[in-house]
Structure formats: C-alpha cells, structure tokens
Design a protein around this motif. Sequence first.
Motif, PDB file in Angstrom:
ATOM      1  N   ASN A   4      79.876 100.913  86.137  1.00 19.38           N
ATOM      2  CA  ASN A   4      78.537 100.745  85.563  1.00 19.38           C
ATOM      3  C   ASN A   4      77.626 101.917  85.911  1.00 19.38           C
ATOM      4  OD1 ASN A   4      76.588  98.909  84.104  1.00 19.38           O
ATOM      5  ND2 ASN A   4      75.472  99.292  86.000  1.00 19.38           N
ATOM      6  N   SER A  12      71.557 107.401  80.729  1.00 18.23           N
ATOM      7  CA  SER A  12      70.249 107.957  81.087  1.00 18.23           C
ATOM      8  C   SER A  12      70.116 109.401  80.588  1.00 18.23           C
ATOM      9  CB  SER A  12      70.062 107.910  82.602  1.00 18.23           C
ATOM     10  OG  SER A  12      68.852 108.523  82.959  1.00 18.23           O
ATOM     11  N   PRO A 143      62.685 103.008  78.711  1.00 19.71           N
ATOM     12  CA  PRO A 143      61.944 102.625  79.945  1.00 19.71           C
ATOM     13  C   PRO A 143      61.375 103.850  80.666  1.00 19.71           C
ATOM     14  CG  PRO A 143      64.314 102.517  80.344  1.00 19.71           C
ATOM     15  CD  PRO A 143      64.151 102.867  78.885  1.00 19.71           C
ATOM     16  N   ARG A 151      62.148 103.579  84.783  1.00 18.39           N
ATOM     17  CA  ARG A 151      63.433 104.116  85.234  1.00 18.39           C
ATOM     18  C   ARG A 151      63.267 105.634  85.361  1.00 18.39           C
ATOM     19  NH1 ARG A 151      68.071 100.850  84.750  1.00 18.39           N
ATOM     20  NH2 ARG A 151      67.364  98.746  85.184  1.00 18.39           N
ATOM     21  N   PRO A 152      64.118 106.302  86.186  1.00 23.31           N
ATOM     22  CA  PRO A 152      63.936 107.755  86.375  1.00 23.31           C
ATOM     23  C   PRO A 152      64.140 108.558  85.085  1.00 23.31           C
ATOM     24  CG  PRO A 152      65.976 106.997  87.401  1.00 23.31           C
ATOM     25  CD  PRO A 152      65.246 105.774  86.964  1.00 23.31           C
ATOM     26  N   ARG A 155      68.748 110.713  85.877  1.00 26.69           N
ATOM     27  CA  ARG A 155      69.531 109.969  86.864  1.00 26.69           C
ATOM     28  C   ARG A 155      70.868 110.686  87.047  1.00 26.69           C
ATOM     29  NH1 ARG A 155      69.802 104.835  88.787  1.00 26.69           N
ATOM     30  NH2 ARG A 155      68.343 103.910  87.311  1.00 26.69           N
TER      31      ARG A 155
HETATM   32  C1  HEM Z   1      71.772  98.499  71.409  1.00 26.00           C
HETATM   33  C2  HEM Z   1      71.516  99.594  72.102  1.00 26.00           C
HETATM   34  C3  HEM Z   1      71.272  99.650  73.586  1.00 26.00           C
HETATM   35  C4  HEM Z   1      71.552  98.724  74.562  1.00 26.00           C
HETATM   36  C5  HEM Z   1      72.224  97.357  74.423  1.00 26.00           C
HETATM   37  C6  HEM Z   1      71.103  99.283  75.813  1.00 26.00           C
HETATM   38  C7  HEM Z   1      71.219  98.659  77.036  1.00 26.00           C
HETATM   39  C8  HEM Z   1      70.729  99.122  78.225  1.00 26.00           C
HETATM   40  C9  HEM Z   1      70.816  98.440  79.492  1.00 26.00           C
HETATM   41  C10 HEM Z   1      71.512  97.081  79.704  1.00 26.00           C
HETATM   42  C11 HEM Z   1      70.192  99.200  80.414  1.00 26.00           C
HETATM   43  C12 HEM Z   1      69.990  98.860  81.908  1.00 26.00           C
HETATM   44  C13 HEM Z   1      71.309  98.937  82.636  1.00 26.00           C
HETATM   45  C14 HEM Z   1      71.195  98.538  84.081  1.00 26.00           C
HETATM   46  O1  HEM Z   1      70.189  98.864  84.750  1.00 26.00           O
HETATM   47  O2  HEM Z   1      72.140  97.918  84.581  1.00 26.00           O
HETATM   48  C15 HEM Z   1      69.679 100.381  79.736  1.00 26.00           C
HETATM   49  C16 HEM Z   1      68.964 101.396  80.318  1.00 26.00           C
HETATM   50  C17 HEM Z   1      68.481 102.494  79.662  1.00 26.00           C
HETATM   51  N1  HEM Z   1      68.600 102.771  78.311  1.00 26.00           N
HETATM   52 FE1  HEM Z   1      69.583 101.669  76.944  1.00 26.00          FE
HETATM   53  N2  HEM Z   1      70.566 100.524  75.577  1.00 26.00           N
HETATM   54  C18 HEM Z   1      70.637 100.781  74.233  1.00 26.00           C
HETATM   55  C19 HEM Z   1      70.219 101.910  73.565  1.00 26.00           C
HETATM   56  C20 HEM Z   1      69.526 102.956  74.151  1.00 26.00           C
HETATM   57  C21 HEM Z   1      69.060 104.143  73.459  1.00 26.00           C
HETATM   58  C22 HEM Z   1      69.307 104.447  71.973  1.00 26.00           C
HETATM   59  C23 HEM Z   1      68.403 104.915  74.390  1.00 26.00           C
HETATM   60  C24 HEM Z   1      67.733 106.250  74.253  1.00 26.00           C
HETATM   61  C25 HEM Z   1      67.896 107.092  73.255  1.00 26.00           C
HETATM   62  C26 HEM Z   1      68.463 104.206  75.662  1.00 26.00           C
HETATM   63  C27 HEM Z   1      67.910 104.648  76.846  1.00 26.00           C
HETATM   64  C28 HEM Z   1      67.992 103.993  78.060  1.00 26.00           C
HETATM   65  C29 HEM Z   1      67.454 104.525  79.295  1.00 26.00           C
HETATM   66  C30 HEM Z   1      66.712 105.836  79.460  1.00 26.00           C
HETATM   67  C31 HEM Z   1      67.778 103.590  80.304  1.00 26.00           C
HETATM   68  C32 HEM Z   1      67.447 103.676  81.790  1.00 26.00           C
HETATM   69  C33 HEM Z   1      68.600 104.385  82.478  1.00 26.00           C
HETATM   70  C34 HEM Z   1      68.367 104.511  83.973  1.00 26.00           C
HETATM   71  O3  HEM Z   1      68.245 103.490  84.650  1.00 26.00           O
HETATM   72  O4  HEM Z   1      68.297 105.661  84.434  1.00 26.00           O
HETATM   73  N3  HEM Z   1      69.151 103.013  75.476  1.00 26.00           N
HETATM   74  N4  HEM Z   1      70.028 100.317  78.403  1.00 26.00           N
END
Ligand code: HEM
Length: 157
Positions: A4, A12, A143, A151-152, A155
Amino acid sequence: MSPNEVILVMHSLLRWGVLAAGLVALIRAVLGARSKRAWSATDTGMLRAFVGLFDVQLLLGLFMYFGTSALGARMLANLGAAAMKSSVLRFFAVEHLVGMVTAAIVLHVGTARARRLGDAPARQKRTAIVVGIAFAIIFFSIPWPFFPYARPLFRFE
Ligand code: HEM
C-alpha cells in the motif's frame, strides 16, 4: 515498504504528471480555439497523454480503495455513520472518489463526442470545455495541504 505504501507514493507523485499533462492539453485547446486552428496529431497525442496518465491514477486509487489501503477498508466498513462523521474518512470515501469518477466520465464521454468533429477547429473549443471542467473537478478533489484532510505535496515513503 508495504504494497500500500508503494502504491500511495506512486499515487501521490503521479498527481503531478496528471496535472501537468492536463494543463498542457488545456492550454493547447484554449489557444487552438482562440486562433481557430484545425485539430492536429500533436493535439491528439497531448490529450492521450493526459487521459492515459489520469486512467493509470484512477486504477491505482481504486486498487488502494478496494484492496490495499487500511483507510479504504475502514471506509468500506463504515460507509454509514462513522465515515460521514469523520471529515477525513468522508473526504476519501465520498468527495475524492465521486469527484474523480465524475471527472473520468466527463473526460471519456466528452472527448469521445468531440472526436466526432474530426479535425474541424470546433473540436478545439469542445475539447477546451471538456478538459477545463475535468481539470477543475480533479484539482478540487485532491487532498491539498490547505484542506482539513491535508496530505503532503510530495510523498517519498
Ligand atoms: C477513482 C479514482 C480514485 C480513487 C478511488 C482514489 C483513492 C484514493 C485513496 C483511497 C487515497 C488514500 C489512501 C490511503 O491513505 O490509504 C488517495 C489519496 C490520494 N489521491 Fe486518490 N484516488 C483516485 C483518483 C485520484 C486522482 C485522479 C488524483 C490526482 C490526479 C488523486 C490524488 C490523490 C492524492 C494526492 C492522494 C494523497 C496521497 C498521499 O497521501 O500522499 N487520486 N486516493
């Protein structure tokens, strides 16, 4: 690093690739629409780069959500009351997921419909609108550090 953690680092960092490719596709389409330039093979390439990176990001996210993420498991187990009370859980369970899936629908349906315009300059304007809407939804579903569920920006672990 756990599986994970590896996916989270990729998810990220890939955000910057998605945003950069989206911005290039958007600027090209806006400038193309303003100058009424015909659609070109380079426009197709830039748009494909954006949609392709976005789709990979979507897959990584869904993989975490339904597979590897402890947060994902908690969200699925508490989709009712508890997830809605915690702003962090609610953000990832609802706003992040729904926002990104909506952006995916706008992007895929919108660009497929724009493709029917062939190489006509009108395709630039249509693409600018579609990519502009998708980009805004994506941007505000991230975020960022200035949100309560911060979130950062970068990362590495
Ligand atoms: C259906 C599409 C997506 C799903 C289901 C999804 C799901 C998730 C989940 C579950 C997390 C948190 C994970 C954890 O902390 O255990 C997360 C974090 C994040 N997601 Fe997504 N995501 C999706 C699409 C995207 C897209 C398109 C972007 C940006 C272009 C994005 C950017 C981020 C960022 C920046 C984080 C924070 C990462 C960190 O903690 O450093 N996500 N996402």
